[in-house]
Design a protein around this motif. Structure first.
Motif, mmCIF file in Angstrom:
data_model
loop_
_atom_site.group_PDB
_atom_site.id
_atom_site.type_symbol
_atom_site.label_atom_id
_atom_site.label_comp_id
_atom_site.label_asym_id
_atom_site.label_seq_id
_atom_site.Cartn_x
_atom_site.Cartn_y
_atom_site.Cartn_z
ATOM 1 N N GLY A 38 74.831 35.162 -27.740
ATOM 2 C CA GLY A 38 75.404 36.814 -27.879
ATOM 3 C C GLY A 38 76.158 37.220 -26.595
ATOM 4 O O GLY A 38 76.165 38.284 -26.346
ATOM 5 N N LEU A 39 77.111 36.530 -26.259
ATOM 6 C CA LEU A 39 78.104 36.816 -25.231
ATOM 7 C C LEU A 39 79.005 37.875 -25.740
ATOM 8 O O LEU A 39 79.455 37.871 -26.856
ATOM 9 C CB LEU A 39 78.728 35.661 -24.466
ATOM 10 C CG LEU A 39 77.733 34.438 -24.023
ATOM 11 C CD1 LEU A 39 78.706 33.546 -23.293
ATOM 12 C CD2 LEU A 39 76.768 35.083 -22.825
ATOM 13 N N THR A 65 71.957 36.075 -15.836
ATOM 14 C CA THR A 65 72.708 34.854 -16.314
ATOM 15 C C THR A 65 73.587 35.426 -17.489
ATOM 16 O O THR A 65 74.824 34.716 -17.366
ATOM 17 C CB THR A 65 71.804 33.635 -16.650
ATOM 18 O OG1 THR A 65 71.068 33.272 -15.438
ATOM 19 C CG2 THR A 65 72.660 32.321 -17.187
ATOM 20 N N HIS A 66 73.055 35.969 -18.659
ATOM 21 C CA HIS A 66 73.643 36.442 -19.626
ATOM 22 C C HIS A 66 75.107 37.274 -19.115
ATOM 23 O O HIS A 66 76.409 36.886 -19.716
ATOM 24 C CB HIS A 66 72.809 37.314 -20.602
ATOM 25 C CG HIS A 66 73.426 37.622 -21.929
ATOM 26 N ND1 HIS A 66 74.454 38.735 -22.011
ATOM 27 C CD2 HIS A 66 73.399 37.017 -23.130
ATOM 28 C CE1 HIS A 66 74.935 38.912 -23.373
ATOM 29 N NE2 HIS A 66 74.269 37.826 -23.911
ATOM 30 N N GLU A 67 74.923 38.060 -18.234
ATOM 31 C CA GLU A 67 76.195 38.914 -17.796
ATOM 32 C C GLU A 67 77.147 38.107 -17.056
ATOM 33 O O GLU A 67 78.380 38.303 -17.335
ATOM 34 C CB GLU A 67 75.920 40.010 -16.764
ATOM 35 C CG GLU A 67 76.785 41.129 -16.421
ATOM 36 C CD GLU A 67 76.132 41.851 -15.557
ATOM 37 O OE1 GLU A 67 77.138 42.816 -15.130
ATOM 38 O OE2 GLU A 67 75.142 42.033 -15.150
ATOM 39 N N ARG A 68 76.681 37.039 -16.271
ATOM 40 C CA ARG A 68 77.599 35.964 -15.491
ATOM 41 C C ARG A 68 78.481 35.376 -16.666
ATOM 42 O O ARG A 68 79.511 35.150 -16.536
ATOM 43 C CB ARG A 68 76.778 35.180 -14.624
ATOM 44 C CG ARG A 68 76.460 35.904 -13.239
ATOM 45 C CD ARG A 68 76.147 34.946 -12.272
ATOM 46 N NE ARG A 68 74.662 34.249 -12.469
ATOM 47 C CZ ARG A 68 74.705 33.077 -13.019
ATOM 48 N NH1 ARG A 68 75.897 32.085 -12.648
ATOM 49 N NH2 ARG A 68 73.761 32.306 -13.039
ATOM 50 N N GLY A 115 89.482 17.296 -18.246
ATOM 51 C CA GLY A 115 89.928 18.576 -18.207
ATOM 52 C C GLY A 115 88.587 19.610 -18.058
ATOM 53 O O GLY A 115 87.471 19.094 -17.656
ATOM 54 N N PRO A 116 88.760 20.717 -17.681
ATOM 55 C CA PRO A 116 87.709 21.969 -17.423
ATOM 56 C C PRO A 116 86.604 21.869 -18.259
ATOM 57 O O PRO A 116 87.284 21.703 -19.774
ATOM 58 C CB PRO A 116 88.287 23.281 -17.147
ATOM 59 C CG PRO A 116 89.799 22.895 -17.735
ATOM 60 C CD PRO A 116 90.172 21.691 -17.969
ATOM 61 N N THR A 117 85.457 22.227 -18.108
ATOM 62 C CA THR A 117 84.632 22.448 -19.364
ATOM 63 C C THR A 117 83.609 23.545 -18.761
ATOM 64 O O THR A 117 83.364 23.900 -17.417
ATOM 65 C CB THR A 117 83.513 21.102 -19.230
ATOM 66 O OG1 THR A 117 82.851 20.924 -18.181
ATOM 67 C CG2 THR A 117 84.336 19.778 -19.664
ATOM 68 N N TRP A 118 82.693 23.807 -19.690
ATOM 69 C CA TRP A 118 81.480 24.878 -19.048
ATOM 70 C C TRP A 118 80.695 24.377 -18.115
ATOM 71 O O TRP A 118 80.132 25.070 -17.271
ATOM 72 C CB TRP A 118 80.983 25.224 -20.437
ATOM 73 C CG TRP A 118 79.623 26.205 -20.222
ATOM 74 C CD1 TRP A 118 78.275 26.072 -19.875
ATOM 75 C CD2 TRP A 118 79.690 27.620 -20.286
ATOM 76 N NE1 TRP A 118 77.688 27.108 -19.724
ATOM 77 C CE2 TRP A 118 78.634 28.226 -20.012
ATOM 78 C CE3 TRP A 118 80.877 28.527 -20.342
ATOM 79 C CZ2 TRP A 118 78.209 29.389 -19.863
ATOM 80 C CZ3 TRP A 118 80.563 29.969 -20.353
ATOM 81 C CH2 TRP A 118 79.275 30.312 -20.032
ATOM 82 N N ASP A 119 80.271 22.954 -18.127
ATOM 83 C CA ASP A 119 79.547 22.143 -17.453
ATOM 84 C C ASP A 119 79.989 22.539 -15.903
ATOM 85 O O ASP A 119 79.063 22.490 -14.911
ATOM 86 C CB ASP A 119 79.475 20.682 -17.594
ATOM 87 C CG ASP A 119 79.487 20.506 -18.994
ATOM 88 O OD1 ASP A 119 79.609 21.358 -19.960
ATOM 89 O OD2 ASP A 119 79.043 19.463 -19.490
ATOM 90 N N ASP A 120 81.365 22.245 -15.486
ATOM 91 C CA ASP A 120 81.635 22.510 -14.253
ATOM 92 C C ASP A 120 81.115 23.702 -13.393
ATOM 93 O O ASP A 120 80.891 23.599 -12.303
ATOM 94 C CB ASP A 120 83.372 22.590 -14.420
ATOM 95 C CG ASP A 120 83.779 21.530 -14.819
ATOM 96 O OD1 ASP A 120 83.327 20.318 -15.118
ATOM 97 O OD2 ASP A 120 85.201 21.839 -15.228
ATOM 98 N N GLU A 121 80.980 24.576 -14.274
ATOM 99 C CA GLU A 121 80.628 25.864 -13.629
ATOM 100 C C GLU A 121 79.005 26.251 -13.692
ATOM 101 O O GLU A 121 78.350 26.735 -12.637
ATOM 102 C CB GLU A 121 81.320 27.268 -13.879
ATOM 103 C CG GLU A 121 81.129 28.559 -12.908
ATOM 104 C CD GLU A 121 82.411 29.353 -13.272
ATOM 105 O OE1 GLU A 121 82.079 30.428 -13.227
ATOM 106 O OE2 GLU A 121 83.645 28.955 -13.722
ATOM 107 N N PHE A 122 78.483 25.908 -14.952
ATOM 108 C CA PHE A 122 77.165 26.268 -15.310
ATOM 109 C C PHE A 122 76.247 25.261 -15.502
ATOM 110 O O PHE A 122 74.985 25.450 -16.054
ATOM 111 C CB PHE A 122 76.986 27.347 -16.436
ATOM 112 C CG PHE A 122 77.998 28.495 -16.029
ATOM 113 C CD1 PHE A 122 77.356 29.553 -15.042
ATOM 114 C CD2 PHE A 122 79.035 28.903 -16.599
ATOM 115 C CE1 PHE A 122 77.892 30.604 -14.820
ATOM 116 C CE2 PHE A 122 79.832 30.151 -16.463
ATOM 117 C CZ PHE A 122 79.223 31.077 -15.407
ATOM 118 N N GLY A 123 76.697 23.932 -15.646
ATOM 119 C CA GLY A 123 75.784 22.775 -15.841
ATOM 120 C C GLY A 123 75.563 22.431 -17.401
ATOM 121 O O GLY A 123 76.254 23.457 -18.290
#
Length: 215
Positions: A38-39, A65-68, A115-123
């Motif tokens: 629900g972002l 975390t949801h806000e970040r 390339g970049p992924t969600w994992d790079d920043e949030f695991g």
């Protein structure tokens, strides 16, 4: 996609090469995160909601975390899109697995190709979720069941005249996402992002291809 030899009367230019990325995993993961958690990211060119709405995440996160995640989503989406549109270095794969390449350099080359992924920043932990696994399974099954049985039956062959015209203006890649409605976006000077709905509709796909402009 490419025709290997010139054929009289064949509307597909023999030297036209088009890449169709019709299941872009990193983009799919981002789309799932946005809806399952629900972002509410902000941006003028963000895609519409998924055609197959996922269930809410089985492992919701706290409000901080949801806000970040909401604040970071549009930026990561843009970074992943930019990589999706980029031309891959044809020598990178060979270099990565060359026996003379060091482990550190191999890791760097593989990250560059991925390339970049969600994992790079949030695991990667967000995807350890039953809701994600179920949605991923449905999407894969649908993808397999709806793929054309023959290359000649693909939307690109169906609308080859419009495709060839766009290719002559610089198009080399089409990226599709399983979102609702007729979302179309040019990615740099070489790629076009469309929804599956656009690519599946000849009239809309030809409009999207016609919208592609020289970068």
């Amino acid at each position: 996609m490419r025709s290997t030899t010139p054929m009289p009367g064949n509307p597909w230019p023999h030297d036209m090469t088009i890449t169709v990325e019709d299941r872009p995993q990193t983009l799919l993961e981002l789309l799932w995160i946005r809806e399952a958690h629900g972002l509410r990211p902000v941006g003028e060119t963000l895609p519409t909601n998924l055609a197959d709405s996922p269930s809410p995440a089985a492992n919701p996160v706290d409000s901080e975390t949801h806000e970040r995640w909401s604040n970071a989503w549009a930026r990561i989406w843009s970074e992943v899109l930019a990589h999706s549109a980029a031309e891959l270095d044809p020598t990178a794969f060979d270099a990565a697995f060359d026996s003379a390449t060091s482990l550190a350099e191999r890791a760097r080359l593989l990250r560059q190709m991925a390339g970049p992924t969600w994992d790079d920043e949030f695991g990667r932990g967000v995807f350890d979720d039953d809701a994600y696994r179920e949605w991923e399974r449905r999407g894969f099954d649908s993808h397999v069941s709806t793929r054309p049985g023959m290359l000649a039956d693909s939307p690109e062959h169906r609308d080859v005249e419009a495709l060839a015209a766009a290719w002559r203006r610089g198009l080399t890649k089409v990226v599709t996402i399983p979102c609702r409605d007729m979302h179309v976006r040019q990615l740099g000077s070489r790629a076009l992002l469309v929804t599956d709905e656009v690519r599946g509709d000849s009239v809309e796909y030809r409009k999207a291809l016609a919208s592609f402009a020289v970068g």
